[in-house]
Design an enzyme around this catalytic site. Structure first.
Site, PDB file in Angstrom:
ATOM      1  N   HIS A   1       0.423 -11.856   2.257  1.00 49.46           N
ATOM      2  CA  HIS A   1      -0.635 -11.156   1.523  1.00 49.46           C
ATOM      3  C   HIS A   1      -1.356 -12.049   0.512  1.00 49.46           C
ATOM      4  O   HIS A   1      -2.591 -11.983   0.388  1.00 49.46           O
ATOM      5  CB  HIS A   1      -0.031  -9.938   0.815  1.00 49.46           C
ATOM      6  CG  HIS A   1      -1.005  -8.833   0.602  1.00 49.46           C
ATOM      7  ND1 HIS A   1      -0.639  -7.505   0.594  1.00 49.46           N
ATOM      8  CD2 HIS A   1      -2.341  -8.824   0.378  1.00 49.46           C
ATOM      9  CE1 HIS A   1      -1.705  -6.742   0.382  1.00 49.46           C
ATOM     10  NE2 HIS A   1      -2.752  -7.524   0.236  1.00 49.46           N
TER      11      HIS A   1
ATOM     12  N   TYR B   1       0.819  -1.216   0.000  1.00 49.30           N
ATOM     13  CA  TYR B   1       0.000   0.000   0.000  1.00 49.30           C
ATOM     14  C   TYR B   1       0.853   1.265   0.000  1.00 49.30           C
ATOM     15  O   TYR B   1       0.348   2.343  -0.281  1.00 49.30           O
ATOM     16  CB  TYR B   1      -0.926   0.043   1.227  1.00 49.30           C
ATOM     17  CG  TYR B   1      -1.934  -1.070   1.332  1.00 49.30           C
ATOM     18  CD1 TYR B   1      -2.125  -2.000   0.309  1.00 49.30           C
ATOM     19  CD2 TYR B   1      -2.709  -1.206   2.483  1.00 49.30           C
ATOM     20  CE1 TYR B   1      -3.045  -3.023   0.424  1.00 49.30           C
ATOM     21  CE2 TYR B   1      -3.638  -2.233   2.605  1.00 49.30           C
ATOM     22  CZ  TYR B   1      -3.806  -3.136   1.582  1.00 49.30           C
ATOM     23  OH  TYR B   1      -4.721  -4.154   1.718  1.00 49.30           O
TER      24      TYR B   1
END
Length: 269
Positions: free
Chosen positions: A104, A53
């Protein structure tokens, strides 16, 4: 202003996880500190970020001097060196440890996720990650890491919303004591929030469609992490904590499943 009462979920490692979280995907690093502080002031206690991010520094500034539960994630290109990747995330966050560290994606074509999970177990044992889990893992991926280590993830964060309800995965998680955390819990808005069934239930309660969808997640024991950048959306989402849906309303939303994925396929991504 605190708008509702937060419930905690118990993890399989004995720790607690605030059920409703605050997602920061696509939140710019320069905005993150201000937005996260606003979320904490509103009553959110779980802040979700990830290395990919590119906003961990801002998130870290936002949670400074708070008791926030902070999650970050190991990106696919770092599955070969999770220890170094976590050190980099901790430096950006300004923390000695993260509350929850997730792989992730399994990224199965790389063939590294089992070794990455072994490394996360070591990071937990070293105190750098208080709890460990995964994101976007399917039952076959979970079987592989559990069989290899004897350690079951505390959380699996997956795409989950009324149009993509993941019943098989949720059943697996329940059988193994894994908390199901929902990313894109509102289905990225749009079509889902305009659904006639959602709208009818929202009108009956005098609430927003987003609150109805989040209340559905909460009633099913899921941990939704909606993202929002402005105060109105943040407070609207948080108010779902005060909304209780009737059994027939939950059943009506259960009937909306289309197995309609928005994000990538965990088998090939």
């Amino acid at each position: 202003m605190r708008l509702g009462k937060m419930t905690d979920l118990t993890l399989n490692d004995g720790r607690s996880l605030p059920q409703l979280g605050f997602g920061t995907y696509k939140l710019a690093d320069s905005q993150a500190a201000m937005v996260v502080r606003r979320a904490l002031d509103m009553g959110y206690r779980l802040i979700d970020t990830a290395a990919i991010y590119d906003n961990e520094r801002g998130v870290g500034d936002g949670v400074k001097a708070s008791d926030a539960f902070v999650t970050t994630k190991l990106w696919n290109d770092r599955q070969g060196d999770p220890a170094a990747a976590l050190d980099e995330s901790l430096a950006l966050l300004g923390r000695d440890a993260v509350d929850l560290y997730l792989i992730h994606w399994p990224s199965p074509a790389q063939g590294l996720f089992v070794e990455a999970w072994k490394a996360l177990v070591g990071l937990r044992d070293a105190g750098k990650a208080r709890s460990i889990g995964v994101s976007n893992f399917l039952p076959e991926h979970l079987d592989a890491i559990i069989d290899a280590t004897g350690v079951t993830p505390a959380v699996n964060q997956i795409e989950l919303h009324p149009h993509h309800q993941r019943r098989a995965e949720r059943a697996y998680h329940e059988a193994h004591g894994i908390v199901t955390q929902s990313w894109s819990p509102l289905g990225q808005g749009g079509e889902l929030l305009a659904d006639d069934t959602i709208g009818r239930i929202a009108a009956a309660h005098g609430r927003s469609p987003a609150q109805v969808v989040l209340a559905w997640h909460l009633a099913h024991g899921l941990s939704p992490i909606p993202k929002a950048a402005d105060s109105d959306h943040m407070s609207d989402n948080f108010a779902a904590l005060d909304l209780e849906l009737a059994a027939d309303e939950l059943a009506a939303i259960d009937g909306l499943d289309r197995q309609a994925r928005i994000g990538p396929d965990p088998l090939t991504f």
